[in-house]
Motif scaffolding. Structure first.
Motif, PDB file in Angstrom:
ATOM      1  N   ARG A 193     -77.567  26.457  68.099  1.00  0.00           N
ATOM      2  CA  ARG A 193     -77.413  25.000  68.109  1.00  0.00           C
ATOM      3  C   ARG A 193     -78.466  24.327  67.242  1.00  0.00           C
ATOM      4  NH1 ARG A 193     -77.691  21.429  73.689  1.00  0.00           N
ATOM      5  NH2 ARG A 193     -77.012  19.415  72.833  1.00  0.00           N
ATOM      6  N   HIS A 194     -78.003  23.503  66.313  1.00  0.00           N
ATOM      7  CA  HIS A 194     -78.896  22.777  65.417  1.00  0.00           C
ATOM      8  C   HIS A 194     -78.686  21.281  65.631  1.00  0.00           C
ATOM      9  CE1 HIS A 194     -79.804  26.439  63.037  1.00  0.00           C
ATOM     10  NE2 HIS A 194     -78.540  26.748  63.298  1.00  0.00           N
ATOM     11  N   CYS A 195     -79.746  20.554  65.992  1.00  0.00           N
ATOM     12  CA  CYS A 195     -79.577  19.127  66.244  1.00  0.00           C
ATOM     13  C   CYS A 195     -80.828  18.349  65.861  1.00  0.00           C
ATOM     14  CB  CYS A 195     -79.202  18.858  67.697  1.00  0.00           C
ATOM     15  SG  CYS A 195     -80.311  19.551  68.925  1.00  0.00           S
ATOM     16  N   SER A 205     -82.777  24.835  56.742  1.00  0.00           N
ATOM     17  CA  SER A 205     -82.093  26.075  56.356  1.00  0.00           C
ATOM     18  C   SER A 205     -82.209  27.058  57.510  1.00  0.00           C
ATOM     19  CB  SER A 205     -82.680  26.674  55.072  1.00  0.00           C
ATOM     20  OG  SER A 205     -83.929  27.295  55.309  1.00  0.00           O
ATOM     21  N   SER A 206     -81.147  27.829  57.709  1.00  0.00           N
ATOM     22  CA  SER A 206     -81.132  28.780  58.815  1.00  0.00           C
ATOM     23  C   SER A 206     -80.254  29.965  58.460  1.00  0.00           C
ATOM     24  CB  SER A 206     -80.607  28.103  60.090  1.00  0.00           C
ATOM     25  OG  SER A 206     -80.604  29.001  61.173  1.00  0.00           O
ATOM     26  N   ASP A 230     -79.368  14.204  56.937  1.00  0.00           N
ATOM     27  CA  ASP A 230     -79.907  15.567  56.866  1.00  0.00           C
ATOM     28  C   ASP A 230     -79.090  16.463  55.930  1.00  0.00           C
ATOM     29  OD1 ASP A 230     -81.776  14.786  58.663  1.00  0.00           O
ATOM     30  OD2 ASP A 230     -80.964  15.891  60.368  1.00  0.00           O
ATOM     31  N   THR A 231     -79.788  17.431  55.342  1.00  0.00           N
ATOM     32  CA  THR A 231     -79.144  18.524  54.608  1.00  0.00           C
ATOM     33  C   THR A 231     -79.271  19.788  55.442  1.00  0.00           C
ATOM     34  OG1 THR A 231     -79.613  17.578  52.434  1.00  0.00           O
ATOM     35  CG2 THR A 231     -79.203  19.943  52.530  1.00  0.00           C
ATOM     36  N   HIS A 232     -78.142  20.459  55.670  1.00  0.00           N
ATOM     37  CA  HIS A 232     -78.139  21.687  56.467  1.00  0.00           C
ATOM     38  C   HIS A 232     -77.563  22.816  55.622  1.00  0.00           C
ATOM     39  CE1 HIS A 232     -77.878  24.143  60.167  1.00  0.00           C
ATOM     40  NE2 HIS A 232     -76.798  24.647  59.581  1.00  0.00           N
ATOM     41  N   VAL A 258     -73.781  19.594  53.971  1.00  0.00           N
ATOM     42  CA  VAL A 258     -73.749  20.817  54.786  1.00  0.00           C
ATOM     43  C   VAL A 258     -73.082  21.935  53.997  1.00  0.00           C
ATOM     44  CG1 VAL A 258     -72.901  21.896  56.905  1.00  0.00           C
ATOM     45  CG2 VAL A 258     -73.645  19.492  56.929  1.00  0.00           C
ATOM     46  N   ARG A 259     -73.723  23.072  53.984  1.00  0.00           N
ATOM     47  CA  ARG A 259     -73.116  24.298  53.444  1.00  0.00           C
ATOM     48  C   ARG A 259     -73.324  25.390  54.479  1.00  0.00           C
ATOM     49  NH1 ARG A 259     -70.596  26.871  48.536  1.00  0.00           N
ATOM     50  NH2 ARG A 259     -71.394  28.998  48.493  1.00  0.00           N
ATOM     51  N   GLN A 260     -72.226  25.926  55.008  1.00  0.00           N
ATOM     52  CA  GLN A 260     -72.285  27.009  55.984  1.00  0.00           C
ATOM     53  C   GLN A 260     -71.587  28.223  55.390  1.00  0.00           C
ATOM     54  OE1 GLN A 260     -73.629  27.321  59.398  1.00  0.00           O
ATOM     55  NE2 GLN A 260     -73.270  29.394  58.649  1.00  0.00           N
ATOM     56  N   GLU A 261     -72.360  29.282  55.144  1.00  0.00           N
ATOM     57  CA  GLU A 261     -71.805  30.500  54.550  1.00  0.00           C
ATOM     58  C   GLU A 261     -71.618  31.576  55.609  1.00  0.00           C
ATOM     59  OE1 GLU A 261     -73.810  30.073  50.086  1.00  0.00           O
ATOM     60  OE2 GLU A 261     -74.367  31.740  51.379  1.00  0.00           O
TER      61      GLU A 261
END
Length: 427
Positions: A193-195, A205-206, A230-232, A258-261
């Motif tokens: 969870r990212h908030c 970054s995660s 925010d940038t995620h 947001v970029r989720q790979e």
């Protein structure tokens, strides 16, 4: 005489800010000599290649060099951030507050350590590597990562309560890592969870590294509710052993950029991979979900369903590549992306791909883009439901259908609550 001179990359303001931030922090970043050397090489690659542009195929719809206009400074103190209530009552929360993990946390039956310890002793160095020169997320995260949690569930252990990896931030830069190993025949549910808890801009970054050993059955949920500015940049790396089952659920309901790979390698026969994703986009936000899934052995299956809802001037992307190796006979792989465009100014780009080198497989993909059914809207309004409420009900039904596949009642209710709250603000 023909001379070719390689021109240096001209760094943007954001790229320059990253380079300067690294120079300011390098002396205090955790890590032994090997980790420090790897960080230096990753940062050098960032300076050499720059952030990816639309000229790079995998980033064609998300021109990071132009979209990432600025990078906030790292905040050292001064931000009052506290963990939030768990998504599901009874979940064991592992908190990462402003990028610092709680080293007092313990979970019965689970081997747990803070990631900064793995950086300090050098055991994390192999996982910091980038996949290729276009792997901007790994370069940024590997250069700056300070903490996170490393967890291992031993063989034959079933973790009864969900584990929530709760990354909460207020502003600045936050870079975290979550390596996880699930032993043979183990079972667990993990909520990543990212908030954000303030309105100040942040760069987050995660990276999560998941290894499922033979027979493991895991549910992994990524819930991203970052702030409006925010940038995620997220990445999840997955390796599946024999007879494993992984259910991956992703909900994006926040963030400006947001970029989720997803990088998935199916390595064991009899494994099953399930992806369900919901992208809720409003304002002028941009969200990109990009997946590369490799079926490398025979007798494996995967299904991916992505549901997107866009309001206002939002834009989104789904890129899905399924690769079937020559030896991966009897692969069963299906992928679908369905989008509701609730505004004429919104847009969503879909790029499904199949790369098949085996001849005895069942593979397919499909995509749809539409508005809500006007007949359904009229039906609800004719019965006294206000238009905004009726639209929200229909959109909610569109995405709730796949959330309900989780089966666990508490998880379904919690995620449906997040979705309903978002729709109340945007529909």
């Amino acid at each position: 005489m023909n001379m070719q001179i390689n021109q240096p990359v001209r760094l943007t303001a954001a790229e320059t800010a990253l380079v300067e931030a690294f120079a300011a922090q390098v002396g205090e970043l955790p890590g032994n000599g090997a980790v420090t050397g790897t960080r230096d090489r990753l940062l050098d690659d960032l300076k050499r290649f720059g952030l990816p542009t639309r000229r790079i195929e995998s980033w064609h719809y998300t021109d990071l060099k132009n979209l990432l206009r600025s990078v906030p400074e790292r905040v050292v103190g001064g931000v009052s951030v506290q963990p939030v209530a768990p998504l599901v009552e009874g979940a064991k929360v592992l908190s990462i507050v402003q990028g610092v993990a709680d080293n007092r946390a313990t979970i019965d039956g689970v081997e747990l350590s803070v990631f900064r310890d793995q950086l300090a002793d050098g055991s994390a160095v192999a996982g910091l590597a980038a996949f290729d020169k276009d792997d901007a997320i790994a370069r940024i995260n590997g250069s700056f990562v300070r903490d996170g949690f490393a967890l291992s569930v031993p063989a034959d252990v079933a973790v009864e309560q969900p584990i929530e990896l709760q990354a909460v931030h207020g502003a600045g830069q936050v870079h975290t890592r979550f390596p996880a190993v699930f032993g043979a025949r183990s079972k667990a549910t993990i909520i990543e969870r990212h908030c954000a808890v303030t309105d100040d801009a942040a760069l987050v970054s995660s990276i999560s590294d998941l290894t499922l050993q033979d027979g493991a059955e895991i549910t992994w949920i990524i819930l991203q509710t970052q702030g409006a500015d925010d940038t995620h940049l997220g990445q999840i790396r997955i390796s599946l052993g024999t007879d494993t089952k992984l259910r991956l659920f992703i909900v994006n309901a926040g963030g400006k950029l947001v970029r989720q790979e997803l990088r998935v390698e199916v390595q064991g026969e009899g494994s099953e991979f399930t992806l369900r994703a919901v992208n809720l986009l409003g304002g002028d936000t941009h969200t990109d979900v990009t997946m590369v899934l490799g079926h490398n052995v025979p007798h494996t299956s995967s299904t991916e369903i992505i549901r997107n809802v866009l309001f206002d001037k939002a834009s989104g992307v789904f890129q899905g590549m399924i690769k079937v190796a020559p030896d991966a006979q009897k692969t069963d792989a299906k992928m679908a992306c369905n989008t509701l465009l609730m505004s004429d100014d919104a847009d969503f780009s879909v790029k499904p791909e199949l790369e098949i080198f085996a001849d005895d497989v069942i593979c397919g993909h499909g995509a749809t883009v539409s508005d809500i059914d006007r007949n359904h809207l009229f039906y609800l309004m004719a019965r006294g439901v206000p238009e905004n409420r009726a639209r929200a009900m229909l959109v909610n039904a569109f995405v709730a259908e796949i959330v309900e596949e989780l089966e666990e009642e508490k998880l379904v209710e919690a995620l449906e609550g997040v979705i309903s709250d978002w729709l109340e603000k945007h529909a």
